[in-house]
Write an enzyme that holds these catalytic residues in place. Structure first.
Site, PDB file in Angstrom:
ATOM      1  CG  HIS A 152      -2.079   0.917   1.083  1.00 58.36           C
ATOM      2  ND1 HIS A 152      -1.996   2.262   1.320  1.00 58.36           N
ATOM      3  CD2 HIS A 152      -3.345   0.670   0.667  1.00 58.36           C
ATOM      4  CE1 HIS A 152      -3.172   2.804   1.076  1.00 58.36           C
ATOM      5  NE2 HIS A 152      -4.014   1.862   0.670  1.00 58.36           N
TER       6      HIS A 152
ATOM      7  CG  ASP B  49      -8.911  -4.253  -2.697  1.00 54.65           C
ATOM      8  OD1 ASP B  49     -10.092  -4.171  -2.334  1.00 54.65           O
ATOM      9  OD2 ASP B  49      -8.308  -3.347  -3.284  1.00 54.65           O
TER      10      ASP B  49
HETATM   11  N1  ACO Z   1       4.119  -7.793  -4.758  1.00 54.22           N
HETATM   12  C1  ACO Z   1       5.478  -7.814  -4.914  1.00 54.22           C
HETATM   13  N2  ACO Z   1       6.256  -6.704  -4.743  1.00 54.22           N
HETATM   14  C2  ACO Z   1       5.655  -5.557  -4.418  1.00 54.22           C
HETATM   15  C3  ACO Z   1       4.253  -5.465  -4.239  1.00 54.22           C
HETATM   16  C4  ACO Z   1       3.483  -6.639  -4.423  1.00 54.22           C
HETATM   17  N3  ACO Z   1       2.158  -6.615  -4.259  1.00 54.22           N
HETATM   18  N4  ACO Z   1       3.918  -4.199  -3.911  1.00 54.22           N
HETATM   19  C5  ACO Z   1       5.063  -3.508  -3.887  1.00 54.22           C
HETATM   20  N5  ACO Z   1       6.110  -4.318  -4.188  1.00 54.22           N
HETATM   21  C6  ACO Z   1       7.550  -3.941  -4.195  1.00 54.22           C
HETATM   22  C7  ACO Z   1       7.894  -3.144  -5.454  1.00 54.22           C
HETATM   23  O1  ACO Z   1       8.336  -4.002  -6.497  1.00 54.22           O
HETATM   24  C8  ACO Z   1       8.995  -2.254  -4.928  1.00 54.22           C
HETATM   25  O2  ACO Z   1      10.175  -3.023  -4.809  1.00 54.22           O
HETATM   26  P1  ACO Z   1      11.619  -2.324  -5.045  1.00 54.22           P
HETATM   27  O3  ACO Z   1      11.758  -1.299  -3.961  1.00 54.22           O
HETATM   28  O4  ACO Z   1      12.578  -3.451  -4.945  1.00 54.22           O
HETATM   29  O5  ACO Z   1      11.566  -1.701  -6.419  1.00 54.22           O
HETATM   30  C9  ACO Z   1       8.538  -1.920  -3.511  1.00 54.22           C
HETATM   31  O6  ACO Z   1       7.749  -3.038  -3.101  1.00 54.22           O
HETATM   32  C10 ACO Z   1       7.708  -0.624  -3.399  1.00 54.22           C
HETATM   33  O7  ACO Z   1       6.605  -0.744  -4.292  1.00 54.22           O
HETATM   34  P2  ACO Z   1       6.024   0.446  -5.174  1.00 54.22           P
HETATM   35  O8  ACO Z   1       5.310  -0.120  -6.344  1.00 54.22           O
HETATM   36  O9  ACO Z   1       7.105   1.453  -5.443  1.00 54.22           O
HETATM   37  O10 ACO Z   1       5.013   1.088  -4.148  1.00 54.22           O
HETATM   38  P3  ACO Z   1       3.823   2.074  -4.492  1.00 54.22           P
HETATM   39  O11 ACO Z   1       3.520   2.810  -3.254  1.00 54.22           O
HETATM   40  O12 ACO Z   1       4.118   2.869  -5.716  1.00 54.22           O
HETATM   41  O13 ACO Z   1       2.596   1.085  -4.895  1.00 54.22           O
HETATM   42  C11 ACO Z   1       0.791  -0.430  -4.648  1.00 54.22           C
HETATM   43  C12 ACO Z   1       1.645   0.664  -3.980  1.00 54.22           C
HETATM   44  C13 ACO Z   1       0.320   0.059  -6.036  1.00 54.22           C
HETATM   45  C14 ACO Z   1      -0.447  -0.689  -3.812  1.00 54.22           C
HETATM   46  C15 ACO Z   1       1.655  -1.722  -4.786  1.00 54.22           C
HETATM   47  O14 ACO Z   1       2.036  -2.190  -3.504  1.00 54.22           O
HETATM   48  C16 ACO Z   1       0.934  -2.834  -5.563  1.00 54.22           C
HETATM   49  O15 ACO Z   1       1.011  -2.849  -6.807  1.00 54.22           O
HETATM   50  N6  ACO Z   1       0.212  -3.748  -4.847  1.00 54.22           N
HETATM   51  C17 ACO Z   1      -0.561  -4.778  -5.513  1.00 54.22           C
HETATM   52  C18 ACO Z   1      -1.870  -4.188  -6.019  1.00 54.22           C
HETATM   53  C19 ACO Z   1      -2.844  -3.925  -4.886  1.00 54.22           C
HETATM   54  O16 ACO Z   1      -3.079  -4.765  -4.043  1.00 54.22           O
HETATM   55  N7  ACO Z   1      -3.459  -2.733  -4.930  1.00 54.22           N
HETATM   56  C20 ACO Z   1      -4.504  -2.349  -3.971  1.00 54.22           C
HETATM   57  C21 ACO Z   1      -4.038  -1.267  -3.060  1.00 54.22           C
HETATM   58  S1  ACO Z   1      -5.290  -0.881  -1.890  1.00 54.22           S
HETATM   59  C22 ACO Z   1      -6.383   0.045  -2.757  1.00 54.22           C
HETATM   60  O17 ACO Z   1      -6.064   0.815  -3.620  1.00 54.22           O
HETATM   61  C23 ACO Z   1      -7.770  -0.075  -2.456  1.00 54.22           C
END
Ligand code: ACO
Length: 444
Positions: free
Chosen positions: A323, A380
């Site tokens: 998140h 979610d």
């Molecule tokens: N699975 C694996 N790796 C992940 C995940 C995941 N679900 N989420 C983040 N990471 C990793 C990224 O690859 C990144 O790694 P790095 O630092 O080695 O490059 C690090 O964690 C940070 O992730 P970002 O994508 O930069 O974080 P951001 O804040 O931009 O994105 C998000 C947040 C979009 C929610 C992300 O965690 C994600 O894609 N999660 C899966 C989708 C999801 O569940 N979305 C619902 C969110 S809740 C809502 O909106 C209602």
């Protein structure tokens, strides 16, 4: 010595920026929970054109808001000061909607009037049915809902005419628009669902509660009486409350920015629905269920999928994990996890994907990759399991989220207009070609 935000403000009330030889001062703004912001309104003017850049707005506040407080480090979420745990346990969704939109919990009479007004404004023009009919059955319900919500502007033209909002002067039309959104969109949601299943469309029943009526409009079988199920009513009430607001998330920011051009409430909410649709935001609930199903069909090897999620060359992500603001457990996920067990138990459903979800969670919570990045289950991760137990098709999950998020979108839209916020218009740093001479097609 660790300084709390409060300590910082006691010591200093300005931020200093040094660019080369020049130093600039900017005021600090403090929120009621001691959050601190640097007010850079004058930055471009005083520095002769310097701007800040922050892709994805990771550290940028777009507004001041009195609706929802969340502390991602501590896992706190409060609507208008009330904790999400208490609201999810004790409140009714419509009470929470009133609280988010108007700022205070309603009295019994206020709540009753609010509900009456919503019911009175829940008729959807018959011509909207014709638009619905034109969609193929295969259309994704989020696309259909966004289009139909936008179409409502054509049938409610006053919705687009709330100009120069002044609460006292425009109170009545603002209120009318709020109750129309809360009255008509559940009808559209149920129609979208019934169209998907090829069922005849249903209208509401004014004798029912708001949440129960939504279920009746969705689930009533042709030529049969609707039989309410209290377990499902309670679960949906809770889910809607948990989704009702989440401050400046992608869809709410979209609603605020679209509304900042003085577009009407239906048009702004339609854009919020589109923003919510994506799998990185509200669409994650559908993506989680599809992921869990895929793992089950592939033999249930969660370790294999954990490895894929960690592999930077593999686009697979563990959906429902991570998140932008929660770097601790998402408090909504904690509540939903318990609710998922209760609902499955009460309905006597043994869903194998619950076991897969549990085992993925367990592995992720003790895996260095997830621990280091502070990736926890989000709202979610478990919600889809409850929706599935209720008999809602996977493609409708995000639509249910949208239904819950309506009060948040409305509250933020009203707050933005009542505070007379300026039109949202970010700046950019241009990285394209510099000036080039145009050559006509024969010279190219
Ligand atoms: N699975 C694996 N790796 C992940 C995940 C995941 N679900 N989420 C983040 N990471 C990793 C990224 O690859 C990144 O790694 P790095 O630092 O080695 O490059 C690090 O964690 C940070 O992730 P970002 O994508 O930069 O974080 P951001 O804040 O931009 O994105 C998000 C947040 C979009 C929610 C992300 O965690 C994600 O894609 N999660 C899966 C989708 C999801 O569940 N979305 C619902 C969110 S809740 C809502 O909106 C209602």
């Amino acid at each position: 010595v660790f300084l709390t935000n409060k300590n910082i403000l006691n010591m200093i009330d300005k931020a200093k920026l040094q660019i080369g030889e020049n130093s600039y001062e900017f005021p600090l703004i403090e929120g009621t929970e001691n959050e601190i912001a640097i007010d850079i309104k004058t930055l471009r003017g005083v520095t002769d054109g310097v701007i800040t850049i922050d892709a994805g707005y990771k550290n940028t506040g777009a507004c001041q808001s009195a609706i929802t407080f969340l502390d991602g480090e501590k896992g706190i979420l409060r609507y208008r000061g009330y904790s999400i745990e208490e609201l999810a346990e004790k409140a009714d969704f419509l009470e929470v909607a009133y609280l988010l939109i108007f700022g205070e919990l309603p009295s019994k009479e206020e709540l009753q009037k609010f509900h009456e007004d919503i019911k009175e404004n829940s008729i959807v023009d018959d011509d909207v049915r014709k638009i619905l009919d034109a969609f193929p059955k295969s259309a994704h319900p989020m696309g259909v809902l966004s289009s139909l919500t936008s179409a409502l502007t054509a049938f409610n033209p006053s919705n687009d005419k709330i100009n120069n909002i002044d609460y006292e002067r425009t109170k009545k039309s603002l209120y009318d628009n709020i109750v129309k959104v809360l009255g008509k969109i559940p009808v559209l949601v149920s129609w979208t669902y019934r169209k998907k299943l090829g069922l005849p469309l249903e209208y509401g029943d004014n004798s029912l509660g708001y949440v129960e009526n939504i279920l009746k409009m969705m689930f009533k079988k042709p030529n049969e009486d609707y039989v309410p199920n209290q377990v499902i009513i309670t679960a949906l009430n809770k889910l809607l409350i948990l989704h009702a607001d989440h401050e400046q998330n992608c869809s709410t920011s979209t609603v605020r920015i679209v509304g900042s051009s003085h577009a009407g409430l239906f048009a702004s909410i339609s854009s919020g629905i589109s923003a919510l649709w994506g799998p990185l935001h509200g669409g994650a609930n559908q993506a989680v269920l599809e992921m869990l199903e895929a793992i089950r069909e592939d033999g249930g090897d969660t370790k294999k999928y954990m490895a894929k999620a960690k592999d930077k060359n593999d686009p697979f992500r563990l959906m429902g994990f991570g998140h932008r603001v929660y770097k601790n457990f998402d408090p909504r996920a904690k509540i939903i996890k318990v609710a998922a067990y209760e609902v499955l138990n009460d309905l006597g459903i043994d869903d194998p994907i619950l076991e897969i979800a549990k085992s993925l969670e367990k592995e992720a919570l003790s895996d260095a990759y997830f621990v280091d990045r502070k990736l926890y289950p989000n709202v979610d991760f478990y919600s889809g399991i409850i929706y599935r137990a209720m008999g809602i098709p996977v493609e409708m999950f995000t639509v249910m989220f949208a239904l819950g998020r309506l009060p948040g979108w409305i509250g933020h839209w009203c707050e933005m207009r009542l505070r007379k916020e300026p039109i949202g218009r970010p700046r950019q740093i241009y990285t394209g070609e510099t000036y080039r001479v145009f050559k006509s097609i024969s010279q190219r």
